[in-house]
Every structure is written in structure tokens, then in C-alpha cells.
Design a protein around this motif. Sequence first.
Motif, short mmCIF file in Angstrom:
data_model
loop_
_atom_site.label_atom_id
_atom_site.label_comp_id
_atom_site.label_asym_id
_atom_site.label_seq_id
_atom_site.Cartn_x
_atom_site.Cartn_y
_atom_site.Cartn_z
N ASP A 110 3.89 9.82 -20.09
CA ASP A 110 4.65 9.12 -19.05
C ASP A 110 3.75 8.80 -17.86
OD1 ASP A 110 6.91 9.29 -20.56
OD2 ASP A 110 7.82 10.94 -19.45
N LEU A 111 2.90 9.78 -17.50
CA LEU A 111 2.04 9.58 -16.34
C LEU A 111 0.97 8.51 -16.60
CD1 LEU A 111 1.77 13.27 -15.09
CD2 LEU A 111 2.66 11.34 -13.78
N VAL A 112 0.43 8.49 -17.82
CA VAL A 112 -0.56 7.44 -18.16
C VAL A 112 0.11 6.07 -18.04
CG1 VAL A 112 -1.99 6.45 -19.99
CG2 VAL A 112 -1.91 8.92 -19.70
N GLN A 113 1.32 5.97 -18.57
CA GLN A 113 2.07 4.71 -18.48
C GLN A 113 2.29 4.35 -17.01
OE1 GLN A 113 3.13 2.61 -20.70
NE2 GLN A 113 4.87 1.52 -19.84
N ASP A 114 2.65 5.35 -16.22
CA ASP A 114 2.89 5.15 -14.79
C ASP A 114 1.63 4.61 -14.10
OD1 ASP A 114 3.96 5.19 -12.27
OD2 ASP A 114 3.90 7.36 -12.03
N VAL A 115 0.48 5.18 -14.47
CA VAL A 115 -0.78 4.74 -13.84
C VAL A 115 -1.03 3.27 -14.14
CG1 VAL A 115 -3.31 4.95 -13.96
CG2 VAL A 115 -1.89 7.00 -13.81
N PHE A 116 -0.86 2.86 -15.39
CA PHE A 116 -1.15 1.46 -15.72
C PHE A 116 -0.14 0.50 -15.10
CE2 PHE A 116 -4.11 3.41 -18.61
CZ PHE A 116 -5.20 2.56 -18.50
N VAL A 117 1.10 0.95 -14.96
CA VAL A 117 2.08 0.12 -14.25
C VAL A 117 1.67 -0.02 -12.78
CG1 VAL A 117 4.47 0.03 -13.41
CG2 VAL A 117 4.01 0.61 -15.80
N MET A 177 0.65 13.73 -8.15
CA MET A 177 1.22 14.42 -6.97
C MET A 177 2.70 14.05 -6.82
SD MET A 177 -1.04 16.40 -5.86
CE MET A 177 -0.63 17.00 -4.24
N ASP A 178 3.04 12.80 -7.05
CA ASP A 178 4.45 12.37 -6.97
C ASP A 178 5.28 13.12 -8.00
OD1 ASP A 178 3.81 10.69 -4.96
OD2 ASP A 178 3.85 8.85 -6.15
N HIS A 179 4.72 13.22 -9.20
CA HIS A 179 5.42 13.93 -10.28
C HIS A 179 5.58 15.41 -9.90
CE1 HIS A 179 6.21 15.60 -14.25
NE2 HIS A 179 5.24 16.45 -14.01
N TRP A 180 4.50 15.98 -9.38
CA TRP A 180 4.48 17.40 -9.04
C TRP A 180 5.49 17.71 -7.94
CZ3 TRP A 180 2.65 20.57 -4.91
CH2 TRP A 180 2.48 21.90 -5.26
N ARG A 181 5.60 16.83 -6.95
CA ARG A 181 6.58 17.03 -5.86
C ARG A 181 8.00 17.02 -6.42
NH1 ARG A 181 3.65 13.01 -3.02
NH2 ARG A 181 1.97 14.02 -1.89
N LYS A 182 8.24 16.08 -7.36
CA LYS A 182 9.59 15.99 -7.94
C LYS A 182 9.91 17.22 -8.77
CE LYS A 182 9.50 11.06 -8.56
NZ LYS A 182 9.17 10.12 -9.59
N PHE A 241 -14.13 1.27 -10.29
CA PHE A 241 -12.83 1.14 -10.94
C PHE A 241 -12.34 2.52 -11.35
CE2 PHE A 241 -10.39 1.23 -14.85
CZ PHE A 241 -9.25 0.59 -14.41
N ALA A 242 -13.24 3.32 -11.96
CA ALA A 242 -12.84 4.66 -12.41
C ALA A 242 -12.35 5.48 -11.22
CB ALA A 242 -14.00 5.36 -13.10
N ALA A 243 -13.09 5.39 -10.09
CA ALA A 243 -12.68 6.14 -8.90
C ALA A 243 -11.30 5.70 -8.44
CB ALA A 243 -13.70 5.95 -7.79
N TRP A 244 -11.09 4.39 -8.42
CA TRP A 244 -9.80 3.84 -7.98
C TRP A 244 -8.69 4.27 -8.94
CZ3 TRP A 244 -6.91 -0.73 -9.76
CH2 TRP A 244 -5.91 -1.12 -8.84
N MET A 245 -8.98 4.18 -10.25
CA MET A 245 -7.98 4.53 -11.24
C MET A 245 -7.60 6.02 -11.13
SD MET A 245 -8.31 4.34 -15.38
CE MET A 245 -9.33 5.81 -15.45
N TYR A 246 -8.61 6.89 -10.92
CA TYR A 246 -8.28 8.31 -10.80
C TYR A 246 -7.56 8.61 -9.49
CZ TYR A 246 -10.23 10.04 -15.12
OH TYR A 246 -10.43 10.29 -16.46
N GLN A 247 -7.84 7.79 -8.49
CA GLN A 247 -7.10 7.94 -7.22
C GLN A 247 -5.62 7.64 -7.47
OE1 GLN A 247 -9.04 5.62 -4.32
NE2 GLN A 247 -8.19 6.73 -2.58
N VAL A 248 -5.38 6.56 -8.21
CA VAL A 248 -4.01 6.19 -8.58
C VAL A 248 -3.39 7.31 -9.44
CG1 VAL A 248 -2.60 4.53 -9.89
CG2 VAL A 248 -4.44 3.71 -8.42
N ALA A 249 -4.22 7.85 -10.35
CA ALA A 249 -3.73 8.91 -11.25
C ALA A 249 -3.36 10.17 -10.46
CB ALA A 249 -4.80 9.24 -12.29
N ARG A 250 -4.19 10.50 -9.46
CA ARG A 250 -3.89 11.68 -8.63
C ARG A 250 -2.59 11.48 -7.87
NH1 ARG A 250 -7.17 12.46 -4.45
NH2 ARG A 250 -6.61 14.65 -4.28
N ASN A 251 -2.40 10.27 -7.34
CA ASN A 251 -1.15 9.99 -6.61
C ASN A 251 0.05 10.10 -7.55
OD1 ASN A 251 -2.54 9.52 -4.28
ND2 ASN A 251 -2.63 7.31 -4.54
N ALA A 252 -0.10 9.57 -8.76
CA ALA A 252 1.00 9.63 -9.74
C ALA A 252 1.32 11.09 -10.06
CB ALA A 252 0.61 8.88 -11.00
#
Lengths: 277, 198
Positions: free
Chosen positions: B57-64, B96-101, B83-94
Motif C-alpha cells: 500500500d505504501l509503495v502504491q502511495d509513494v508512486f501516487v 510517517m503519515d501511516h505511522w501517525r495513523k 531522484f532517489a533522494a526525493w523519492m525516499y523523502q516522499v517515502a519517509r513522509n508516506a
Amino acid sequence: MNCQQFQEHWVDYLRGEGDPAMAQALENHRTACGTCRRDAESVSAAWQALSRLPEFAATPSERLRARFYDTLSGYAEGLADSRRAVPATAWWRRLWPQQPVWQVAAAAACLLVGLAGGRALGPFAPAVNPEVAGLREEVGRMRQLVALSLLQQDSATDRLRGVTFANQTVMNTAVTDDAEVVGALLRTVNEDANVNVRLAAVEALANASRDPGLRRSLAQSLSQQVSPLVQLAIIDLLAQARDRQAAPALRSLTRDEELNVAVKMRAQRALQQLGVQ
Amino acid sequence: MTGGHDGSRVETTSDNDLMRRVRDGDLGQLAVLFERHHRSLFQFFLHLTGRRETSEDLVQDVFVRLLKYRHTFHAEAGPSGSFAAWMYQVARNAHMDHWRKRKGEASLPDDAWEGAVSHESRADENLQRQQEADLLRRALESLPVERREVLVLSRFQNRKYEEIAAMTGVEVGTVKTRVFRALRDLGQAYHALAGGRV
């Protein structure tokens, strides 16, 4: 060296990085500082435990790829739709009546005007919005790329999915140049290890069978195929395309004594259909 | 379309170039980026969450999110492989959002570590390795999420310190110190769980 510097460089040292002077400074600090010595032991214990783990082999399920491609395709098409829609402008909103009764009346009037206008302008073809045409082309290119990507995957399920995307591209040649996709499908017919994928690729190529070069390649492929099912599918495609140029390839099949009987009979029938026997 | 029947030109186009094209409207190029990165992203999330389904779900979320926020991509800024740095930044945010929920839910079930043990090993070795893997899993679970994250990026994803620094917005030296502290805490937790046997 202080404790902060020790923490910063110790993992590099474990990795075998850094110069001898740094290594010596780290060892000196470790001997002198009890806290860092204990911390270093914990780091080494974790490091060794992690090193003993074999390569992490978990891979995602096929569902993830399917979901992604569906989302990407849906997103691109949704984007195209939203750009196609004409946004309501402020002056138009001001003209639109607030009372539901007048809204219904205005809608009915618009419908009548539209019907009358449509009847009057019927013979004229509607002009294609260049932006919409561009977006259609974009979606077509995306499908093409997805198809080419999926056709190269290790999983037969993915390659079958790639054939489906490729088929959509081939059917939609008005907006995309499909030579690359047709080439990839032909390679799949000749080289794919899975007979179901090869069969699906032949079916997809039927939509491009108006191309004489493609039919020639498929006729050549007949003798390379080991699966009778694929041979039958190719023979049917050539017969339906009424390709008389395929006759020599079909004839050589009928002379092959080791060939599957059903294939041989279908080749003979195809020659009769083409009227070249 | 980058051309080539064999797809070789597609393969050699850099991640940054592909993402620039996505940003400029050629959305199909995201498929190539997906093929290059979805497995490592999945493993990143699997190490962090321990759940296969959640990780997918999180991988899907990152690409969306990459699609949705494609206009914010600026390749010229980053260090090696921005790009990798940016993508992992997006992944970390995704994440963290999941973790908070999901805060408070039990984490890291066993499926994160399945496959961590070779099926070809002999039974007793297999058992011992499985026990070690289980101890590591529980030790990792006990770390705060930020430490777990830096450890996964550095040790499991093999991201360079410079990349992790770019993703987290700190100096390279700080990343190194964080990796040290995460490993130290992991070692201590592992030692405690093993009952002082390590």
C-alpha cells in the motif's frame, strides 16, 4: 578525538573505510573512554548480527504491479478528461438563474437549441481540439511504454498483461505509431518461453495483420515454432488476412513429415482458402 | 518514448531525466521508474512496518504522490541521484503519515523476516539463523521509528550517507552519528533479548 567524533567515524572504521591515522585515533579513544568502548561493543554486536543475515529476499506480490499500472493509466485518462472539460466562467455563472424553475426552463431551452443546432450542423464533422488530440496521444504513448516494459518482465503473468496493453496500442494506431510495439510482440511470438504468452501475442498481432511485412515475418516464424497451438494460430491469421505470399511457408509445412497432423491439415485448408494449392 | 526495440535506451536514461519528463507531462515514463525502484521501496517499507500488505500500500502511495507532486521535482539541486533522494523523502513522509495513523498498533509481525533464512541451509543452522533473525526483528522493533529508519536506509537499503543527509535535511556527519547510535541501541536491545548471550 572526542566522543562525538568517535561516534561519527566508528561505523566507517567497521566498514574498512578511512585512513590508518583515523583508525589509530579511533582505537586510542576506544581504549581511553569506557563509555565509547561499551557503545562500540554494542555497535559491533549489532553489525555482526546483521552481517550474518542472508540477503533479504522478500519481493512484492504481482498485485502491486497491476495496481500501479491501473492507477497510472486511470490517472492519465482522468487528466485528459479533466482538460477536455470546459471550465465554467464567472460571467456564465452570473447569467445562470438561481430559481430551480428557471434553471429547468433554461436547461430545456438549451436542449432545444442544441438539438436544432445539431440538426443544422449535422453534415459537418466536429473539429478536433488539438489539446485533446495531444492528450490522447500522450495516453497512447504511455500505454505503449507500459506494454514494452511489461513484455520484458520475468513473470509470465506480467508479460501476458504486457500483451494486453500492446493489443490496446495496436488497436489504437490512429494516435500512436505502433511499429515498436508490433516489433516487441513479434519477438514475443518467436522467443517467449511461455506458450500462453506466445498465443496471446499472435492474437494481438491479428489486429495489425494488414501490414505485409508483419505477415511475412509470421510466415517465417511458422517453421521455428515448436508448439502446434501457436502454429495453428499463425496459420489462421495468415488465412484470414488472405495472404497469398504465405503460400510457400504453408506448403513447406504440408511437406514436413514429422509435423503435427492437425497443423498439417490446417495448413492444407489454408492453402485451399487462399486458392493457391 | 525513448525508442529502441530492445528497450536499452529506456534502461540507460537516468532517473532524473525520466522524472523530468514525467514532470513535463510524459506520465508513461513513471512506469520505467516504477520498474527500477518498486522492489527496493517495498523492502524499505517491509523493514519498517513488517507487514507485506501495508508495504505494498505504501509503495502504491509513494508512486501516487510522485504523480501528484511531480511539479515539485527539481533534479538540479541534489547530490548523487537526486531522484532517489526525493523519492525516499516522499517515502519517509508516506511512512510517517501511516505511522501517525497507526500509532499504538502492534508492529513488525513475522512476515517481514520470512525469506531472511536460506531454505538450502541444514535444519539446525536454519533454526539458529531463524532465532537470530527473530531476535533482530524484536530488537529493531524496540527502536524509535526515526532510528529504525536511518538504520534501514543505511544498512538494508545501502543508501549513501550523502543521500540520507539530502532526504533528512541534516549534515552527513549527523547521519553518521545517527547510524552509530541506532546500531548501538540495536546491539543493546539484541543483547538484552538474547539474555546476555551475545
